[in-house]
Motif scaffolding. Structure first.
Motif, PDB file in Angstrom:
ATOM      1  N   GLU A 192       9.557 -24.130   9.673  1.00  0.00           N
ATOM      2  CA  GLU A 192       8.439 -23.865  10.568  1.00  0.00           C
ATOM      3  C   GLU A 192       7.917 -25.179  11.136  1.00  0.00           C
ATOM      4  O   GLU A 192       7.710 -26.147  10.402  1.00  0.00           O
ATOM      5  N   GLN A 193       7.716 -25.227  12.438  1.00  0.00           N
ATOM      6  CA  GLN A 193       7.216 -26.441  13.068  1.00  0.00           C
ATOM      7  C   GLN A 193       5.703 -26.445  13.000  1.00  0.00           C
ATOM      8  O   GLN A 193       5.032 -25.745  13.749  1.00  0.00           O
ATOM      9  N   THR A 194       5.177 -27.240  12.083  1.00  0.00           N
ATOM     10  CA  THR A 194       3.731 -27.240  11.831  1.00  0.00           C
ATOM     11  C   THR A 194       3.018 -28.441  12.445  1.00  0.00           C
ATOM     12  O   THR A 194       1.795 -28.538  12.359  1.00  0.00           O
ATOM     13  N   ILE A 195       3.778 -29.359  13.046  1.00  0.00           N
ATOM     14  CA  ILE A 195       3.211 -30.583  13.616  1.00  0.00           C
ATOM     15  C   ILE A 195       3.651 -30.745  15.066  1.00  0.00           C
ATOM     16  O   ILE A 195       4.813 -30.522  15.401  1.00  0.00           O
ATOM     17  N   GLU A 196       2.704 -31.126  15.917  1.00  0.00           N
ATOM     18  CA  GLU A 196       3.008 -31.561  17.286  1.00  0.00           C
ATOM     19  C   GLU A 196       2.397 -32.942  17.478  1.00  0.00           C
ATOM     20  O   GLU A 196       1.303 -33.213  16.960  1.00  0.00           O
ATOM     21  N   TYR A 197       3.077 -33.821  18.200  1.00  0.00           N
ATOM     22  CA  TYR A 197       2.514 -35.163  18.401  1.00  0.00           C
ATOM     23  C   TYR A 197       2.983 -35.746  19.731  1.00  0.00           C
ATOM     24  O   TYR A 197       4.025 -35.366  20.262  1.00  0.00           O
ATOM     25  N   GLN A 198       2.180 -36.674  20.248  1.00  0.00           N
ATOM     26  CA  GLN A 198       2.511 -37.387  21.477  1.00  0.00           C
ATOM     27  C   GLN A 198       1.512 -38.534  21.668  1.00  0.00           C
ATOM     28  O   GLN A 198       0.469 -38.580  21.018  1.00  0.00           O
ATOM     29  N   MET A 199       1.859 -39.451  22.542  1.00  0.00           N
ATOM     30  CA  MET A 199       0.911 -40.484  22.965  1.00  0.00           C
ATOM     31  C   MET A 199       0.130 -39.936  24.151  1.00  0.00           C
ATOM     32  O   MET A 199       0.712 -39.521  25.152  1.00  0.00           O
ATOM     33  N   LEU A 200      -1.196 -39.909  24.040  1.00  0.00           N
ATOM     34  CA  LEU A 200      -2.033 -39.405  25.127  1.00  0.00           C
ATOM     35  C   LEU A 200      -2.346 -40.504  26.145  1.00  0.00           C
ATOM     36  O   LEU A 200      -2.455 -40.236  27.336  1.00  0.00           O
ATOM     37  N   THR A 201      -2.515 -41.718  25.650  1.00  0.00           N
ATOM     38  CA  THR A 201      -2.725 -42.890  26.507  1.00  0.00           C
ATOM     39  C   THR A 201      -1.890 -44.025  25.903  1.00  0.00           C
ATOM     40  O   THR A 201      -1.173 -43.824  24.921  1.00  0.00           O
ATOM     41  N   ASP A 202      -2.016 -45.199  26.456  1.00  0.00           N
ATOM     42  CA  ASP A 202      -1.273 -46.340  25.913  1.00  0.00           C
ATOM     43  C   ASP A 202      -1.733 -46.700  24.503  1.00  0.00           C
ATOM     44  O   ASP A 202      -0.996 -47.349  23.755  1.00  0.00           O
ATOM     45  N   GLU A 203      -2.950 -46.265  24.133  1.00  0.00           N
ATOM     46  CA  GLU A 203      -3.503 -46.656  22.833  1.00  0.00           C
ATOM     47  C   GLU A 203      -3.761 -45.491  21.892  1.00  0.00           C
ATOM     48  O   GLU A 203      -3.912 -45.695  20.683  1.00  0.00           O
ATOM     49  N   ILE A 204      -3.823 -44.272  22.416  1.00  0.00           N
ATOM     50  CA  ILE A 204      -4.233 -43.119  21.611  1.00  0.00           C
ATOM     51  C   ILE A 204      -3.053 -42.212  21.293  1.00  0.00           C
ATOM     52  O   ILE A 204      -2.385 -41.691  22.186  1.00  0.00           O
ATOM     53  N   GLY A 205      -2.812 -42.044  19.979  1.00  0.00           N
ATOM     54  CA  GLY A 205      -1.813 -41.088  19.518  1.00  0.00           C
ATOM     55  C   GLY A 205      -2.479 -39.768  19.158  1.00  0.00           C
ATOM     56  O   GLY A 205      -3.643 -39.736  18.727  1.00  0.00           O
ATOM     57  N   TYR A 206      -1.745 -38.681  19.329  1.00  0.00           N
ATOM     58  CA  TYR A 206      -2.278 -37.330  19.095  1.00  0.00           C
ATOM     59  C   TYR A 206      -1.378 -36.607  18.112  1.00  0.00           C
ATOM     60  O   TYR A 206      -0.152 -36.575  18.278  1.00  0.00           O
ATOM     61  N   ILE A 207      -1.982 -36.046  17.048  1.00  0.00           N
ATOM     62  CA  ILE A 207      -1.232 -35.231  16.090  1.00  0.00           C
ATOM     63  C   ILE A 207      -1.963 -33.914  15.888  1.00  0.00           C
ATOM     64  O   ILE A 207      -3.121 -33.897  15.453  1.00  0.00           O
ATOM     65  N   ARG A 208      -1.290 -32.827  16.215  1.00  0.00           N
ATOM     66  CA  ARG A 208      -1.847 -31.505  15.948  1.00  0.00           C
ATOM     67  C   ARG A 208      -1.218 -30.970  14.670  1.00  0.00           C
ATOM     68  O   ARG A 208       0.021 -30.921  14.552  1.00  0.00           O
ATOM     69  N   ILE A 209      -2.055 -30.597  13.712  1.00  0.00           N
ATOM     70  CA  ILE A 209      -1.591 -30.014  12.450  1.00  0.00           C
ATOM     71  C   ILE A 209      -1.916 -28.519  12.490  1.00  0.00           C
ATOM     72  O   ILE A 209      -3.085 -28.135  12.449  1.00  0.00           O
ATOM     73  N   LYS A 210      -0.880 -27.691  12.593  1.00  0.00           N
ATOM     74  CA  LYS A 210      -1.096 -26.253  12.723  1.00  0.00           C
ATOM     75  C   LYS A 210      -1.383 -25.593  11.379  1.00  0.00           C
ATOM     76  O   LYS A 210      -2.183 -24.672  11.279  1.00  0.00           O
ATOM     77  N   LYS A 211      -0.681 -26.055  10.339  1.00  0.00           N
ATOM     78  CA  LYS A 211      -0.818 -25.493   8.992  1.00  0.00           C
ATOM     79  C   LYS A 211      -0.474 -26.588   7.990  1.00  0.00           C
ATOM     80  O   LYS A 211       0.143 -27.592   8.349  1.00  0.00           O
ATOM     81  N   PHE A 212      -0.864 -26.360   6.740  1.00  0.00           N
ATOM     82  CA  PHE A 212      -0.470 -27.267   5.669  1.00  0.00           C
ATOM     83  C   PHE A 212       0.555 -26.555   4.795  1.00  0.00           C
ATOM     84  O   PHE A 212       0.208 -25.749   3.939  1.00  0.00           O
TER      85      PHE A 212
END
Length: 389
Positions: A192-212
């Protein structure tokens, strides 16, 4: 001589005292056991009377004893009045463990089953999964699995999607344009893919945690490493709509983010505290923001609370759901299992928030009519300010 007699008498008195204490203890235990057995006999007598009436007067002799037993056990646990405690059949116990792991054999789709409309909507198709290779798309409605129609028995049809690795399953979907599409796929092991991530800007990383889940630990570690390699100076964690999951997975995920120490505790019925989140000395000293909403619950709430208490993370969004109790799942000797609420929990800095939730540092309400994610935009703005200071 007198000393010897006194010593002997003292020993005898000690032995007699110990014997009397043992006899009294045994008597008390016997009386308690007798009362307990009497209470059990009364309960079983009521059940026997009920069972006799059913077998004598039910309109058909076709009675499923296993179904009766499962319903009785479920009803017994439901009498606790706790929505999170439940008896599990063998199948439900296996499903619970599979869900906790985040690993199963199937086609790799996340679906939304509407019991009121009796429909099954494909919400997500996992990359590289049999479903993706078979041409199934998000927003498709599953209407048939092999020869089973969703309209006739959605539960049985969905259950038929699972099976042995490399075995075939045929699925028919209804497309948004009204056309039908049928594809035959080979089932496979799916994470199951429970994590999504990307760079939103040159300095800000984004991690979405859907479930543990168990699989979340490795997925999170990979996402965090990738963002670090891309020179992320701050991280925005999104736990909106995350209903929680395994505390063991949460502990491993927060370890690289938090300082050393015992940081969260479970409290049993006697108030005894047991550490449930322990972190080592290595941790990330970078600005963090956590996005929450009213569906952020359980382990996801604890994630947000831990980061705010020990890593100075800023919470943006809405007050969380308010589930500060933990469940344990047990296998029962004669089959089936039990999921039981066993403790409340809290961090070492914040009291238990069960029934209350965790208020954000900056309130931000998502405007559904907006074309953009307004909460995400607010969170980015907060993190940008943190990076400037």
């Amino acid at each position: 001589m007198k000393k010897q007699i006194s010593l002997r008498n003292g020993i005898i008195l000690s032995l007699l005292s110990a014997l009397v204490a043992s006899l009294l203890t045994a008597l008390v235990v016997t009386l308690i056991a007798a009362k307990y057995n009497t209470d059990l006999q009364k309960k079983y007598a009521r059940l026997d009377a009920l069972d006799a009436e059913i077998r004598e007067n039910f309109y058909t002799a076709d009675i499923d004893d296993e179904a009766l037993m499962n319903a009785m056990l479920k009803g017994y646990v439901s009498g606790l009045g706790d929505p999170y405690s439940t008896y599990l059949t063998d199948e439900e116990l296996a499903q619970s463990r599979e869900n906790s792991a985040g690993q199963y054999v199937g086609i790799g789709v996340t679906v939304l089953h509407s019991t009121t409309e009796n429909t099954v909507l494909v919400k997500e198709v996992m990359p590289g999964s049999p479903a993706e290779k078979g041409g199934i798309l998000p927003d498709d409605y599953i209407i048939r699995v092999n020869d089973l129609l969703i309209a006739d028995d959605a539960a049985a049809a969905l259950d038929a999607i699972k099976g042995l690795p490399d075995s075939e399953v045929t699925v028919t979907v209804l497309r948004p344009d009204g056309s039908e599409y049928t594809t035959t796929m080979k089932r496979a092991h799916v994470d199951e893919q429970t994590i999504e991530y990307q760079m939103l800007t040159d300095e800000i990383g984004y991690i979405r945690i859907k479930k543990f889940r168990t699989v979340t630990v490795e997925q999170f570690a990979d996402a965090y490493a990738q963002l670090s390699q891309q020179s992320a100076k701050g991280i925005l964690f999104d736990v909106r709509d995350n209903g929680g999951g395994l505390l063991s997975a949460l502990e491993k995920i927060v370890d690289p983010l938090l300082p050393e120490g015992e940081l969260a505790f479970a409290y049993d019925q006697d108030g005894k505290a047991t550490p449930i989140i322990d972190s080592d000395a290595e941790y990330a000293d970078i600005p963090m923001v956590v996005l929450t909403n009213g569906n952020t619950a359980s382990a996801a709430e604890l994630f947000a609370c831990l980061l705010r208490d020990y890593a100075d993370a800023v919470l943006v969004g809405e007050t969380t759901f308010g589930k500060g109790i933990m469940q344990s799942t047990y296998s029962l000797p004669d089959g089936g299992g039990l999921t039981l609420t066993t403790a409340t929990y809290a961090t070492g800095e914040t009291e238990c928030y069960h029934g209350v939730g965790i208020a954000p540092d900056m309130e931000s309400v998502n405007h559904t009519e907006s074309a953009t994610d307004t909460q995400l935009a607010d969170a980015i703005s907060v993190l940008e300010d943190l990076l400037k200071n």
